[in-house]
Motif scaffolding. Structure first.
Motif, PDB file in Angstrom:
ATOM      1  N   CYS A  78       0.825  -1.214   0.000  1.00 32.13           N
ATOM      2  CA  CYS A  78       0.000   0.000   0.000  1.00 32.13           C
ATOM      3  C   CYS A  78       0.850   1.251   0.000  1.00 32.13           C
ATOM      4  O   CYS A  78       0.522   2.260  -0.640  1.00 32.13           O
ATOM      5  CB  CYS A  78      -0.936   0.015   1.200  1.00 32.13           C
ATOM      6  N   LYS A  79       1.953   1.165   0.733  1.00 33.88           N
ATOM      7  CA  LYS A  79       2.852   2.309   0.791  1.00 33.88           C
ATOM      8  C   LYS A  79       3.431   2.586  -0.593  1.00 33.88           C
ATOM      9  O   LYS A  79       3.534   3.742  -1.037  1.00 33.88           O
ATOM     10  CB  LYS A  79       3.965   2.045   1.808  1.00 33.88           C
ATOM     11  N   SER A  80       3.770   1.491  -1.317  1.00 26.30           N
ATOM     12  CA  SER A  80       4.329   1.621  -2.665  1.00 26.30           C
ATOM     13  C   SER A  80       3.294   2.190  -3.634  1.00 26.30           C
ATOM     14  O   SER A  80       3.588   3.066  -4.452  1.00 26.30           O
ATOM     15  CB  SER A  80       4.816   0.257  -3.159  1.00 26.30           C
ATOM     16  N   ASN A  81       2.028   1.688  -3.595  1.00 28.20           N
ATOM     17  CA  ASN A  81       0.953   2.178  -4.460  1.00 28.20           C
ATOM     18  C   ASN A  81       0.687   3.654  -4.232  1.00 28.20           C
ATOM     19  O   ASN A  81       0.517   4.429  -5.177  1.00 28.20           O
ATOM     20  CB  ASN A  81      -0.327   1.382  -4.238  1.00 28.20           C
ATOM     21  N   ASN A  82       0.644   4.029  -2.977  1.00 29.02           N
ATOM     22  CA  ASN A  82       0.381   5.426  -2.638  1.00 29.02           C
ATOM     23  C   ASN A  82       1.482   6.334  -3.156  1.00 29.02           C
ATOM     24  O   ASN A  82       1.230   7.445  -3.625  1.00 29.02           O
ATOM     25  CB  ASN A  82       0.235   5.609  -1.131  1.00 29.02           C
ATOM     26  N   THR A  83       2.696   5.802  -3.097  1.00 27.97           N
ATOM     27  CA  THR A  83       3.833   6.597  -3.588  1.00 27.97           C
ATOM     28  C   THR A  83       3.737   6.789  -5.096  1.00 27.97           C
ATOM     29  O   THR A  83       3.951   7.882  -5.624  1.00 27.97           O
ATOM     30  CB  THR A  83       5.164   5.897  -3.227  1.00 27.97           C
ATOM     31  N   THR A  84       3.362   5.709  -5.859  1.00 29.79           N
ATOM     32  CA  THR A  84       3.226   5.775  -7.322  1.00 29.79           C
ATOM     33  C   THR A  84       2.120   6.742  -7.720  1.00 29.79           C
ATOM     34  O   THR A  84       2.269   7.557  -8.639  1.00 29.79           O
ATOM     35  CB  THR A  84       2.933   4.376  -7.890  1.00 29.79           C
ATOM     36  N   LYS A  85       0.962   6.654  -7.066  1.00 33.88           N
ATOM     37  CA  LYS A  85      -0.171   7.523  -7.363  1.00 33.88           C
ATOM     38  C   LYS A  85       0.169   8.977  -7.104  1.00 33.88           C
ATOM     39  O   LYS A  85      -0.213   9.878  -7.841  1.00 33.88           O
ATOM     40  CB  LYS A  85      -1.380   7.129  -6.528  1.00 33.88           C
ATOM     41  N   ALA A  86       0.915   9.178  -6.044  1.00 36.69           N
ATOM     42  CA  ALA A  86       1.288  10.550  -5.713  1.00 36.69           C
ATOM     43  C   ALA A  86       2.134  11.147  -6.814  1.00 36.69           C
ATOM     44  O   ALA A  86       1.983  12.315  -7.191  1.00 36.69           O
ATOM     45  CB  ALA A  86       2.030  10.569  -4.383  1.00 36.69           C
ATOM     46  N   LYS A  87       3.035  10.322  -7.359  1.00 35.41           N
ATOM     47  CA  LYS A  87       3.901  10.801  -8.438  1.00 35.41           C
ATOM     48  C   LYS A  87       3.067  11.156  -9.673  1.00 35.41           C
ATOM     49  O   LYS A  87       3.275  12.166 -10.329  1.00 35.41           O
ATOM     50  CB  LYS A  87       4.935   9.745  -8.790  1.00 35.41           C
ATOM     51  N   LYS A  88       2.091  10.225 -10.099  1.00 37.32           N
ATOM     52  CA  LYS A  88       1.240  10.462 -11.256  1.00 37.32           C
ATOM     53  C   LYS A  88       0.404  11.717 -11.082  1.00 37.32           C
ATOM     54  O   LYS A  88       0.243  12.511 -11.993  1.00 37.32           O
ATOM     55  CB  LYS A  88       0.325   9.270 -11.501  1.00 37.32           C
ATOM     56  N   ASN A  89      -0.123  11.860  -9.882  1.00 40.76           N
ATOM     57  CA  ASN A  89      -0.951  13.031  -9.609  1.00 40.76           C
ATOM     58  C   ASN A  89      -0.157  14.311  -9.754  1.00 40.76           C
ATOM     59  O   ASN A  89      -0.650  15.326 -10.248  1.00 40.76           O
ATOM     60  CB  ASN A  89      -1.557  12.960  -8.211  1.00 40.76           C
ATOM     61  N   ASN A  90       1.074  14.245  -9.349  1.00 42.38           N
ATOM     62  CA  ASN A  90       1.913  15.433  -9.456  1.00 42.38           C
ATOM     63  C   ASN A  90       2.234  15.747 -10.914  1.00 42.38           C
ATOM     64  O   ASN A  90       2.299  16.902 -11.324  1.00 42.38           O
ATOM     65  CB  ASN A  90       3.220  15.246  -8.684  1.00 42.38           C
ATOM     66  N   ILE A  91       2.407  14.649 -11.755  1.00 43.10           N
ATOM     67  CA  ILE A  91       2.750  14.854 -13.171  1.00 43.10           C
ATOM     68  C   ILE A  91       1.547  15.381 -13.946  1.00 43.10           C
ATOM     69  O   ILE A  91       1.637  16.316 -14.732  1.00 43.10           O
ATOM     70  CB  ILE A  91       3.263  13.545 -13.806  1.00 43.10           C
ATOM     71  N   ASN A  92       0.374  14.731 -13.800  1.00 39.00           N
ATOM     72  CA  ASN A  92      -0.832  15.112 -14.536  1.00 39.00           C
ATOM     73  C   ASN A  92      -1.513  16.352 -13.971  1.00 39.00           C
ATOM     74  O   ASN A  92      -2.421  16.901 -14.599  1.00 39.00           O
ATOM     75  CB  ASN A  92      -1.850  13.955 -14.531  1.00 39.00           C
ATOM     76  N   LYS A  93      -1.098  16.733 -12.838  1.00 41.38           N
ATOM     77  CA  LYS A  93      -1.667  17.912 -12.162  1.00 41.38           C
ATOM     78  C   LYS A  93      -3.180  17.826 -12.085  1.00 41.38           C
ATOM     79  O   LYS A  93      -3.908  18.744 -12.458  1.00 41.38           O
ATOM     80  CB  LYS A  93      -1.264  19.199 -12.875  1.00 41.38           C
ATOM     81  N   GLN A  94      -3.643  16.678 -11.740  1.00 44.18           N
ATOM     82  CA  GLN A  94      -5.082  16.487 -11.595  1.00 44.18           C
ATOM     83  C   GLN A  94      -5.583  17.331 -10.439  1.00 44.18           C
ATOM     84  O   GLN A  94      -4.924  17.444  -9.407  1.00 44.18           O
ATOM     85  CB  GLN A  94      -5.390  15.002 -11.351  1.00 44.18           C
ATOM     86  N   PRO A  95      -6.816  17.874 -10.581  1.00 42.45           N
ATOM     87  CA  PRO A  95      -7.317  18.776  -9.550  1.00 42.45           C
ATOM     88  C   PRO A  95      -7.862  18.061  -8.315  1.00 42.45           C
ATOM     89  O   PRO A  95      -8.255  18.687  -7.352  1.00 42.45           O
ATOM     90  CB  PRO A  95      -8.438  19.546 -10.258  1.00 42.45           C
ATOM     91  N   TYR A  96      -7.939  16.744  -8.411  1.00 39.03           N
ATOM     92  CA  TYR A  96      -8.504  16.036  -7.250  1.00 39.03           C
ATOM     93  C   TYR A  96      -7.710  14.777  -6.994  1.00 39.03           C
ATOM     94  O   TYR A  96      -6.994  14.296  -7.873  1.00 39.03           O
ATOM     95  CB  TYR A  96      -9.988  15.703  -7.475  1.00 39.03           C
ATOM     96  N   ASN A  97      -7.872  14.198  -5.792  1.00 41.80           N
ATOM     97  CA  ASN A  97      -7.242  12.938  -5.392  1.00 41.80           C
ATOM     98  C   ASN A  97      -8.320  11.974  -4.958  1.00 41.80           C
ATOM     99  O   ASN A  97      -9.316  12.365  -4.349  1.00 41.80           O
ATOM    100  CB  ASN A  97      -6.281  13.131  -4.223  1.00 41.80           C
ATOM    101  N   VAL A  98      -8.128  10.713  -5.325  1.00 40.20           N
ATOM    102  CA  VAL A  98      -9.069   9.689  -4.885  1.00 40.20           C
ATOM    103  C   VAL A  98      -8.649   9.215  -3.504  1.00 40.20           C
ATOM    104  O   VAL A  98      -7.493   8.861  -3.291  1.00 40.20           O
ATOM    105  CB  VAL A  98      -9.099   8.507  -5.872  1.00 40.20           C
ATOM    106  N   LEU A  99      -9.556   9.219  -2.582  1.00 44.38           N
ATOM    107  CA  LEU A  99      -9.264   8.761  -1.219  1.00 44.38           C
ATOM    108  C   LEU A  99      -9.278   7.246  -1.163  1.00 44.38           C
ATOM    109  O   LEU A  99     -10.278   6.627  -1.504  1.00 44.38           O
ATOM    110  CB  LEU A  99     -10.306   9.328  -0.251  1.00 44.38           C
TER     111      LEU A  99
END
Length: 742
Positions: free
Chosen positions: A705-726
């Motif tokens: 889970c820690k690894s998945n969260n880290t990957t998603k965080a990186k993608k979110n930062n790249i795509n600059k999506q306006p929201y995060n999925v909880l």
């Protein structure tokens, strides 16, 4: 406020003078100055309570006799046992006769003795009862006749003598002349003329006898007191005043004791000038003008230098800054009374220069080693006295007590009682040194040590007040305790406060029955305490514990009482009672607590000592089970112990590494539940150590889970999506992702 009149009223209530009241309060630790006109009401209550307490002691609601009463009873019993006692008419008609009868009857019954009355006394009483015009005398005589008849029936009074002579005084003279050759005689009378005539019978030179005649009167307490006659002879009084010195009986007469003062002498203290201090080879003079030569230097201290001389004494020469008028006056006063005891290194003669300048004094030479450095340390005790045992310790206590008693009988207070001022040659030969600091009359002892200072005078300046015997009794008790538990002060404790605070609070730690504060020093001190007889432990406990019956200054155990306690202890040693109970009874440093007859004991296979069977497991005592082999961890160097309990009882192997280092990669520190997917994951010890060393928190997510969260965080930062999925769980997260793809 109470004024001087109120103080006098209190004194009058207790039938004592103002001076006696002040002295008694001083001895009890409450100081009232002479001439003090006003005292607070609270102090007034304190005075009343102290005087009342001194006169009445209770145990289990039973009133005990005070020391004064016991002395009077002992004196009366002495007369009953050793004298033929006669009562005359004047004593029977005395106002205190009823108190006297109450006091003497139990003693007569106990000793199976009688009081003697001549017939003429009965005749005089009958005359008063039948013919007197004084109604009070008439009634009193009748009551006394009834009492006498009752005592005759109880076989406590015997009527002796003839009835030919009508005058009682003549009969007494005749009877005493007849009996004085074979018996000690005592007449109790209020008639001074008759008393004088009877005592004069002792002066008849033609009659050879070693018997004595005494005359006494009844005092206001119903006991016996002397008449104020020109000459009296009293076997009991002479025995009380006699002391033992060098195994010879000597009588102390009045001028052989110093006066007791209640306040410090106010003489002005000035430095004494001296041209040059004497040294080895110089000639000094004593008061007779005899020459004394200083030979070799023996020792040097803060006050002066000790020299050998060409006389039988040694000399103490004061340093220049120690020479003053007050010291000179004190030494002069000290030598005014002869101390005939060579083991007390007391000033004998004053020394002057050839210019008549005071420089010091002569004293007997001491021998032996300091008590502090010879008996109070185990290794030094074995070196200096290899065969020393508890019998020797008890003998030493008695030897020291006898010397203190000798000084107290002369009203000398040592003041600075401590083991450095006592030199020991053997248990029966000791020397007292540094005696010029002793308190005499108005000259205080200016020094002291915390452990030997009574609670009521702690934190006081010693040269500003006079110690009392009660203060001294505390120091004596402390010294005895430290001899029986070598070098250990009574208020030393485990985890306690400072010694001075423990003393002031009287926080005594050693157990008496179930009474304990659980702070007793561990190890050998408990063993030593346990091997003391109960009555010795009880005496120490009552002296040092704030709830003890002897803890108050006025109730402290005096030197004479301590002598009787240690003589009883010595008797138990000599008759074999203690050694029969426990073979370690005479060991100064026993290796276990004292055996108790109601318990069974078993020998430990390791220490070879006997212990209660309840403290043994498979032949090994609990103490030995907790001990074992000490070594270090091969990985981290941490201290480790392989206990006898692990080795012999649990049969565990000896580990080479500590618990933390042993198989650290595989052993887990903690099992946690992931806050995302709720699966369990482990934190190994080695990972926990790294986190702790880097001050990082323990993770709350599993590695996936820690690894998945880290990957998603990186993608979110790249795509600059306006929201995060909880993400609230792995399964729920996948469901959301699939829904958006469709």
């Amino acid at each position: 406020m109470y004024n001087e009149t109120d103080i006098l009223k209190i004194a009058s209530y207790f039938n004592i003078s103002k001076e006696e009241l002040i002295n008694e309060l001083d001895a009890s630790g409450l100081h009232i100055k002479y001439g003090q006109k006003n005292i607070s009401r609270e102090t007034g209550f304190k005075i009343y309570n102290i005087l009342t307490e001194n006169r009445k002691k209770t145990v289990n609601n039973k009133i005990l006799k005070t020391d004064i009463e016991m002395n009077s009873i002992n004196r009366m019993e002495y007369y009953i046992k050793n004298f033929k006692i006669f009562l005359d008419t004047s004593s029977l008609l005395d106002d205190e006769i009823y108190l006297f009868i109450d006091n003497i009857v139990p003693l007569l019954k106990t000793n199976n003795k009688k009081i003697l009355v001549i017939p003429q006394v009965g005749m005089e009483l009958e005359k008063h009862a039948n013919r007197s015009n004084d109604e009070k005398l008439k009634e009193k005589s009748k009551k006394i006749i009834l009492i006498l008849n009752k005592l005759i029936k109880q076989n406590l009074i015997e009527v002796i003598g003839g009835t030919n002579e009508s005058f009682a005084d003549n009969v007494f003279l005749s009877v005493f002349t007849k009996f004085r050759i074979d018996h000690n005689l005592l007449l109790i009378t209020e008639d001074k003329k008759l008393a004088n005539d009877i005592e004069n019978l002792s002066n008849i030179a033609s009659v050879k006898t070693n018997k004595v005649i005494n005359v006494r009167k009844i005092n206001r307490y119903g006991f016996l007191s002397k008449h104020n006659l020109n000459k009296t002879t009293d076997i009991y009084d002479s025995k009380i005043k006699s002391i033992r010195t060098n195994n010879e009986n000597k009588k102390i007469i009045q001028h052989e004791a110093f006066k007791l003062f209640t306040k410090v002498s106010e003489s002005i203290n000035k430095p004494l000038s001296i041209s040059i201090l004497p040294k080895v080879g110089d000639i000094l003079l004593n008061e007779k003008g005899e020459k004394i030569k200083l030979m070799n230097e023996i020792a040097s201290g803060g006050e002066g230098i000790i020299y050998e001389t060409d006389s039988k004494y040694i000399a103490k020469i004061y340093k220049k800054d120690q020479l003053n008028t007050r010291k000179f006056e004190k030494i002069k006063k000290m030598i005014s009374i002869k101390i005939d005891n060579s083991s007390i290194c007391y000033p004998r003669e004053i020394l002057y220069t050839t210019n008549q300048e005071f420089v010091g004094y002569l004293m007997p030479k001491a021998k032996g080693k300091e008590l502090q450095k010879s008996l109070f340390i185990n290794q030094l005790l074995k070196k200096n006295f290899p065969y020393w045992n508890r019998k020797n310790s008890v003998e030493l206590c008695l030897t020291i007590l006898e010397k203190i008693k000798y000084l107290h009988e002369r009203n000398i207070i040592l003041g600075d009682i401590n083991p450095m001022n006592i030199l020991v040659v053997s248990s029966k030969e000791v020397y007292f040194v540094d005696t010029d600091s002793y308190q005499i009359e108005g000259y205080p002892c200016p020094v002291g040590t915390i452990n030997f200072t009574a609670p009521e005078i702690q934190r006081k300046s010693f040269n500003e007040f006079l110690r009392t015997f009660q203060n001294e009794y505390f120091a004596v008790s402390t010294l005895l305790f430290m001899i029986m538990l070598p070098g250990k002060p009574p208020y030393s404790q485990q985890g306690g406060e400072s010694p001075i605070d423990n003393i002031i609070k009287m926080d005594f730690s050693y157990r008496l029955g179930d009474k304990t504060n659980h702070k007793t020093p561990i190890g050998q001190w408990r063993y030593m305490w346990s091997h003391l007889p109960y009555f010795v432990k009880e005496s120490f406990y009552n002296t040092f514990h704030y709830e003890g019956s002897n803890s108050k200054p006025q109730n402290r155990i005096n030197v004479i009482k301590w002598i009787s306690i240690f003589k009883r202890y010595e008797k138990l040693i000599l008759d074999g009672t203690l050694i029969n109970q426990d073979e370690m009874a005479l060991d100064v440093f026993p290796k276990r607590v004292k055996k108790i007859s109601k318990f069974n004991y078993e020998k430990c296979s390791i220490c070879k000592m006997e212990h209660k069977d309840s403290q043994m497991r498979k032949g090994i005592c609990n103490e030995c089970l907790s001990k074992g082999e000490h070594y270090s961890c091969k990985k981290c160097g941490k201290h480790m112990i392989y206990t006898n309990n692990q080795k012999f009882l649990q049969n565990k192997p000896k580990f080479e590494t500590c618990f933390e280092c042993f198989d650290g990669k595989e052993r887990m520190y903690q099992i946690l539940s992931c806050t995302i997917c709720y699966s369990t994951f482990n934190i190994p010890y080695n990972e926990y150590k790294k986190l702790k060393n880097n001050n990082l928190p323990i993770p709350r997510e599993c590695k996936k889970c820690k690894s998945n969260n880290t990957t998603k965080a990186k993608k979110n930062n790249i795509n600059k999506q306006p929201y995060n999925v909880l993400s609230i769980g792995n399964a729920f997260s996948n469901l959301i992702n699939n829904f958006y793809k469709k």
